[in-house]
Design an enzyme around this catalytic site. Structure first.
Site, short mmCIF file in Angstrom:
data_model
loop_
_atom_site.label_atom_id
_atom_site.label_comp_id
_atom_site.label_asym_id
_atom_site.label_seq_id
_atom_site.Cartn_x
_atom_site.Cartn_y
_atom_site.Cartn_z
N ARG A 10 -4.70 -0.17 -0.34
CA ARG A 10 -5.18 1.03 -1.02
C ARG A 10 -4.06 1.65 -1.86
O ARG A 10 -4.08 1.59 -3.08
CB ARG A 10 -5.71 2.04 0.02
CG ARG A 10 -6.58 3.15 -0.56
CD ARG A 10 -5.81 4.35 -1.04
NE ARG A 10 -4.91 4.88 -0.02
CZ ARG A 10 -3.98 5.79 -0.26
NH1 ARG A 10 -3.82 6.26 -1.50
NH2 ARG A 10 -3.17 6.22 0.69
N HIS A 204 7.83 6.82 0.10
CA HIS A 204 7.94 5.91 -1.03
C HIS A 204 9.42 5.61 -1.26
O HIS A 204 10.28 6.43 -0.93
CB HIS A 204 7.28 6.52 -2.27
CG HIS A 204 5.78 6.41 -2.24
ND1 HIS A 204 5.03 6.00 -3.31
CD2 HIS A 204 4.90 6.61 -1.23
CE1 HIS A 204 3.75 5.98 -2.97
NE2 HIS A 204 3.64 6.35 -1.72
N CYS A 235 4.91 3.21 -9.37
CA CYS A 235 4.49 4.55 -9.74
C CYS A 235 4.06 4.46 -11.19
O CYS A 235 4.83 4.02 -12.04
CB CYS A 235 5.65 5.52 -9.58
SG CYS A 235 5.29 7.15 -10.26
N ASN A 244 5.66 2.05 -2.32
CA ASN A 244 5.72 2.41 -0.91
C ASN A 244 6.88 1.72 -0.23
O ASN A 244 7.31 0.64 -0.64
CB ASN A 244 4.43 1.94 -0.24
CG ASN A 244 3.23 2.76 -0.68
OD1 ASN A 244 2.67 2.54 -1.74
ND2 ASN A 244 2.85 3.72 0.15
#
Lengths: 293, 293
Positions: A10, A204, A235, A244
């Site tokens: 996700r 992150h 990002c 992440n």
């Protein structure tokens, strides 16, 4: 024992331009389970036009491999998402909001105050159907628009979510700015308000501090950590930036510390290698990069 | 205050195939100094055929910018290297050996026992010329040939080097396998034998643990940390694998913790960006990757 919550499908994939097929995602889930991953956030029931990568949420969620040891999770932003989720066998839902007003507004188009009733409705109805609900709080350690975020505000939101029925809150460093003393400070104050088993961390690695922040969180007593296979994530606003915290790097550290995760690191690296082939790109996990098989 | 020892010009560049000119190296040194770096290991006086990248050691060392605030360092493996170093204005020398027998044999073609007299001669003569000598101990946290390395052996070597006149020992995780509890354990035992100001740490980020290990070392009382601009380093045996702990990532964490380094992070990122252009490749530092200017 540390509970590793795999969010790559996700939070990782949603930033990838190259869209995987439902079949590829199911293969990935099979491989993750074979590697010992037991907590998998598989998708998000946001409106399909928002995140094309997750537009197959309904289809994916209805074809998940049956496995009693695996806990499937999905993001559920609102009532409409909830109705879709309830048609599937997903075990656990997650609602989300930000700790900073501007990020909440930009991300979900509502003020923080306007967000609570929406989430409340989702949580109540989910619970009526016997589902557990996790709460994500974003921008806990810094906001791209506001900079510093007040710990008091974070705690107020956490307490409110718990009152509303959320069983666990994942504190997110959405833009990857957190540093160790800050993590210690934020967690110390959060742990005054909430017990450690109601808190998870979601770091992150944008500035390389993902793993050290996870270490500090463990030292503070947190035992649930979110991460993403291969460090998938990126990002959208910073090309080349890491995403992440990588599951491989987290698991390598934990095993080196004698902490069990149930994960087979070699099988996980092979899974991420497979994903690299599907995406046609290298993933940022350092353990993966050093894995030579 | 943490003392950041910049080792990129030696430990980083020595693994790079594309050889920089002496002029490029001098430009790099100028930029590093402008970015506030004060401890710079500029080269190694090994035999030029061993490391072609550092074959210009004599030339480079004789053209270093004069700056009273900057401490120039160089590796000096033996008597021959020492004679070359003494022709230059390098302030501080470093000798090196491994904590594991097989790595020492492969790296410097001598047993550990045979290495001490060679280093002793270098240290004595260096001191006669008023030079400080640092000692590097490699493979402290794991050996590529032997696996685990005995802490007792590490301490014996450290004590011997200190007796021989070395003022500081840099404990190296040469292959980047260390994890936090191990670092804590090794440092705890080393600090029973030696005071903290005689110890430095030198981590590689091959498996993503470089920064967390540095954090743990700070917690143990260590205040001197080696790192490399951009995370330059790599490992000749693991293509794609990361190298030294990146100075940018270390400095970002330290500043976030309110610890002074004297380094201007933005100027350092611009320096590494410049180096990326010279080398025609991206460097692994996460802070650098997220730096968008």
């Amino acid at each position: 024992m540390v509970k590793v919550v795999e969010v790559g499908l996700r939070d990782g994939l949603q930033n990838e331009k190259s869209v995987l097929s439902t079949h590829q995602k199911l293969t990935l889930i099979h491989k993750l389970i074979a590697a010992g991953i037991k907590e998998i956030e598989v998708t998000s029931f946001v409106h399909p036009t928002w995140v094309p990568q997750l537009a197959d949420a309904d289809q994916l969620a209805s074809q998940l491999p049956k496995n009693r040891d695996v806990n499937y999770r999905a993001l559920v932003p609102n009532q409409r998402g909830l109705e879709r989720a309830l048609q599937t066998s997903i075990h656990e839902y997650a609602v989300f909001m930000s700790a900073s007003e501007s990020h909440n507004q930009k991300n979900i188009n509502k003020s923080i105050a306007e967000t609570f009733p929406v989430l409340q409705e989702v949580i109540e109805k989910a619970q009526m159907h016997g589902k557990k609900v996790r709460g994500y709080v974003s921008t806990v350690f810094g906001c791209p628009y506001e900079g510093e975020v007040s710990i008091k505000q974070v705690i107020t939101i956490c307490e409110r979510l718990i009152e509303m029925g959320v069983y666990e809150i994942s504190l997110g460093d959405t833009i990857g700015v957190a540093t160790p003393n800050q993590v210690k400070q934020v967690l110390k104050e959060c742990l005054r308000a909430l017990p450690s088993d109601q808190l998870a961390v979601h770091f992150h690695d944008t500035r390389g501090t993902g793993l050290v922040n996870a270490y500090v969180a463990l030292e503070c007593g947190i035992t649930t950590v979110d991460s993403s296979f291969g460090g998938l994530g990126g990002c959208p606003y910073a090309p080349g930036a890491s995403g992440n915290l990588a599951t491989e790097d987290l698991v390598y550290m934990l095993h080196g510390m004698g902490i069990d995760t149930g994960v087979d690191l070699e099988a996980l690296c092979q899974t991420s290698r497979w994903l690299e082939e599907q995406l046609g790109k290298k993933l940022p996990s350092k353990v993966l990069q050093s894995y030579s098989k």
